[in-house]
Design an enzyme around this catalytic site. Sequence first.
Site, PDB file in Angstrom:
ATOM      1  NE  ARG A  52      -0.719  60.916 129.360  1.00  0.00           N
ATOM      2  CZ  ARG A  52       0.224  60.231 129.293  1.00  0.00           C
ATOM      3  NH1 ARG A  52       0.566  60.232 128.135  1.00  0.00           N
ATOM      4  NH2 ARG A  52       0.826  59.675 130.303  1.00  0.00           N
ATOM      5  CD  GLU A  90      11.273  49.685 133.574  1.00  0.00           C
ATOM      6  OE1 GLU A  90      10.728  50.739 133.204  1.00  0.00           O
ATOM      7  OE2 GLU A  90      12.178  49.552 133.149  1.00  0.00           O
TER       8      GLU A  90
END
Length: 176
Positions: free
Chosen positions: A63, A100
Amino acid sequence: MTDRSFDLAGLVRDVPDFPRPGILFRDITPLLANPAGLSAAIDGLTDLCRPLAPDLILGIESRGFIFGMPVADRLGVGFVPARKPGKLPAATYAAEYDLEYGTDRLELHQDAIVPGQRVAILDDLIATGGTAAAAVELVERAGGTLAGFGFAIELTGLGGRAKLPDVPIVSLLSYD
Ligand code: AMP
């Protein structure tokens, strides 16, 4: 100058629990699909990035490409992509960053930056700052001078700025 009264935030869709439970995903696809929204976002980010005086925009896959390339074009500078592993064909530098669970990697062509060029790093969103910090490592290894960062969205509550060097960081929209 950009019309800052345009309701850009109203074109960002909040999607709870994507891609995992507990994550509030800020979805920019409605903004991109709206001609006035798209134009206001690119104009706004261009105005914010101009004072960084970059020679080059580095966009982070994927993006960061959407915002970085038109901003580079409007500023009259070049664009270089930092890509996910294995996508760039020539010799690369690589930088790892934590997710994560586990790690991911960004790569940059070794000759993407002429040493000394001022490079602004662009992405759609800064959360924890880990992705942008990996891009900094690539700019430094390639001999670039970091001019600053531009983001469409900043999630201020996650403290991403603290992971980045002391250069200007600009964002169009911010959320706590
Ligand atoms: P970070 O490395 O934590 O700063 O994460 C930044 C990257 O993850 C950006 O490339 C974003 O596209 C994506 N990202 C992280 N959190 C979100 C979120 N809440 N909504 C949309 N994209 C996100």
